[in-house]
Scaffold this motif. Structure first.
Motif, PDB file in Angstrom:
ATOM      1  N   LEU A   4       0.832  -1.189   0.000  1.00  0.00           N
ATOM      2  CA  LEU A   4       0.000   0.000   0.000  1.00  0.00           C
ATOM      3  C   LEU A   4       0.869   1.243   0.000  1.00  0.00           C
ATOM      4  CD1 LEU A   4      -2.673  -1.053   2.609  1.00  0.00           C
ATOM      5  CD2 LEU A   4      -2.906  -0.996   0.150  1.00  0.00           C
ATOM      6  N   ALA A   5       0.464   2.260  -0.730  1.00  0.00           N
ATOM      7  CA  ALA A   5       1.238   3.511  -0.787  1.00  0.00           C
ATOM      8  C   ALA A   5       0.648   4.505   0.184  1.00  0.00           C
ATOM      9  CB  ALA A   5       1.193   4.069  -2.212  1.00  0.00           C
ATOM     10  N   PHE A   6       1.333   4.724   1.281  1.00  0.00           N
ATOM     11  CA  PHE A   6       0.838   5.627   2.303  1.00  0.00           C
ATOM     12  C   PHE A   6       1.540   6.986   2.213  1.00  0.00           C
ATOM     13  CE2 PHE A   6       0.207   1.440   4.274  1.00  0.00           C
ATOM     14  CZ  PHE A   6      -1.159   1.494   4.408  1.00  0.00           C
ATOM     15  N   VAL A 164      -8.436  -0.227   0.291  1.00  0.00           N
ATOM     16  CA  VAL A 164      -8.805   0.897  -0.572  1.00  0.00           C
ATOM     17  C   VAL A 164      -9.090   2.140   0.261  1.00  0.00           C
ATOM     18  CG1 VAL A 164     -10.505   1.758  -2.222  1.00  0.00           C
ATOM     19  CG2 VAL A 164      -9.684  -0.593  -2.393  1.00  0.00           C
ATOM     20  N   SER A 165      -9.846   1.987   1.356  1.00  0.00           N
ATOM     21  CA  SER A 165     -10.174   3.132   2.207  1.00  0.00           C
ATOM     22  C   SER A 165      -8.926   3.764   2.816  1.00  0.00           C
ATOM     23  CB  SER A 165     -11.127   2.697   3.328  1.00  0.00           C
ATOM     24  OG  SER A 165     -12.382   2.307   2.812  1.00  0.00           O
ATOM     25  N   SER A 170      -5.153   8.288   2.998  1.00  0.00           N
ATOM     26  CA  SER A 170      -3.779   8.792   3.015  1.00  0.00           C
ATOM     27  C   SER A 170      -3.514   9.806   1.910  1.00  0.00           C
ATOM     28  CB  SER A 170      -2.793   7.626   2.874  1.00  0.00           C
ATOM     29  OG  SER A 170      -2.859   7.064   1.572  1.00  0.00           O
ATOM     30  N   GLN A 171      -4.353   9.818   0.864  1.00  0.00           N
ATOM     31  CA  GLN A 171      -4.169  10.752  -0.241  1.00  0.00           C
ATOM     32  C   GLN A 171      -4.867  12.096  -0.020  1.00  0.00           C
ATOM     33  OE1 GLN A 171      -2.035   9.979  -2.833  1.00  0.00           O
ATOM     34  NE2 GLN A 171      -1.677   8.240  -1.478  1.00  0.00           N
ATOM     35  N   ASP A 188     -12.120   8.987  12.181  1.00  0.00           N
ATOM     36  CA  ASP A 188     -12.747  10.266  12.493  1.00  0.00           C
ATOM     37  C   ASP A 188     -11.744  11.390  12.755  1.00  0.00           C
ATOM     38  OD1 ASP A 188     -15.443   9.624  12.161  1.00  0.00           O
ATOM     39  OD2 ASP A 188     -15.513   8.644  14.104  1.00  0.00           O
ATOM     40  N   PRO A 189     -10.773  11.194  13.642  1.00  0.00           N
ATOM     41  CA  PRO A 189      -9.819  12.280  13.866  1.00  0.00           C
ATOM     42  C   PRO A 189      -8.984  12.622  12.640  1.00  0.00           C
ATOM     43  CG  PRO A 189      -9.158  10.307  15.071  1.00  0.00           C
ATOM     44  CD  PRO A 189     -10.524  10.069  14.561  1.00  0.00           C
ATOM     45  N   LEU A 190      -8.703  11.651  11.783  1.00  0.00           N
ATOM     46  CA  LEU A 190      -7.910  11.933  10.586  1.00  0.00           C
ATOM     47  C   LEU A 190      -8.705  12.714   9.552  1.00  0.00           C
ATOM     48  CD1 LEU A 190      -5.930   8.591  10.144  1.00  0.00           C
ATOM     49  CD2 LEU A 190      -4.977  10.850  10.628  1.00  0.00           C
TER      50      LEU A 190
END
Length: 314
Positions: A4-6, A164-165, A170-171, A188-190
């Motif tokens: 995954l690309a974070f 996917v989420s 992250s994008q 939620d905080p993010l």
């Protein structure tokens, strides 16, 4: 599966790390909480680790029910490890920072392992349903091969469910502030810190969460309802009492775990106080792994005998 690309590629994103406020309080309170959660973490690791080892090394426990218990204990070790070690570091840290990449990795592994646990609870309910409602067919239906296949599906679908989420989240652009009023990175905080609205990301996440939680909970409750009906038909009072005791213990943990999950993820909870979100997260991420050795295994006579043999207790 590709990694995954974070990494947030948005030009407007200026945040490279987040600050996790955790639990407020003076230094003495922080030290007390550190000691408390360290004790809980050590007990959880030792308890679940001992159970996993007992199932692996005792040939008498190489049956589907105990294979599931052993792997569930192994899962609980990793699940609690996604949140508590970071929490312990924050109790003693002055900066309380976590890097951008580490934050989303924590979010991904936390949600993936939590989802895997939900699927495991379904398999365990199915196993008990077959054993009590269809005892004659149980050995031919729930074979070790089928058991390992179902467990593999739990791990695979658990880690695929929110991939996917997590990438979508992250994008999002994070321009600041970067303070998260939580002890870990969560949805939620993010999303609250994103400088651009993300309705599609939130809808996908909460729709998927609601479907997983509600459907699996209905399946588990349905299985135990049929199981309890079958138990009521058992002529032996001692057997009924034993079965009710086992089912009651399992349902207690299921209700605790799913109750907190429903409060957190079945619908968006951004309007709820931060303290509420922290407490709910503690219930399903720390309390249930802590209770697992006591509820699922240590009350079982065969498991007790295996543990005594493993620990060489006469």
């Amino acid at each position: 599966m590709k990694a995954l690309a974070f990494v947030n590629t948005s030009e407007t994103s200026a945040v490279t790390e987040f600050i996790l406020l955790g639990f407020p309080g003076c230094q003495e309170m922080q030290i007390f909480l550190f000691s408390l959660f360290l004790g809980v973490y050590i007990f959880t690791i030792m308890g679940n680790g001992t159970i996993a080892c007992a199932v692996k090394w005792d040939q008498r426990l190489h049956t589907p029910m105990y294979i599931l218990l052993g792997n569930f204990a192994f899962l609980e070790i990793w699940y609690i490890t996604t949140s508590v070690p970071g929490m312990l570091v924050n109790f003693l840290s002055e900066t309380k920072t976590i890097s951008f990449v580490a934050c989303f990795l924590q979010f991904y592994f936390f949600t993936s392992l939590g989802t895997t646990e939900v699927y495991f609870l379904c398999i365990m309910a199915y196993d008990r349903y077959l054993a009590i409602c269809h005892p004659l067919h149980y050995p031919t239906v729930m074979t070790p091969r089928l058991c390992y296949f179902l467990m593999s599906l739990c791990w695979v679908f658990g880690f695929l469910s929110y991939s996917v989420s997590t990438v979508q989240l992250s994008q999002l652009p994070f321009c600041g502030p970067n303070v998260i009023n939580h002890f870990m990175c969560d949805m939620d905080p993010l999303t609250a810190l994103s400088c651009a609205p993300a309705p599609i990301t939130e809808i996908i996440f909460y729709t998927l969460s609601s479907l997983i939680i509600i459907l699996t909970l209905l399946y588990i409750l349905g299985s135990y309802t049929l199981l309890l009906i079958a138990v009521l038909k058992v002529p032996s009072a001692a057997s009924r009492t034993k079965a009710f005791s086992t089912c009651g213990s399992h349902l207690t943990v299921v209700c605790l775990f799913f109750g907190a999950l429903l409060a957190m993820y079945a619908s968006p909870t951004s309007d709820n106080p931060a303290a509420f979100q922290k407490i709910m997260t503690l219930f399903y991420s720390v309390v249930t792994p802590f209770l697992n050795p006591l509820v699922y295994s240590l009350r079982n006579k065969d498991m007790k005998a295996a543990l005594k043999k493993l620990l060489r207790i006469e």
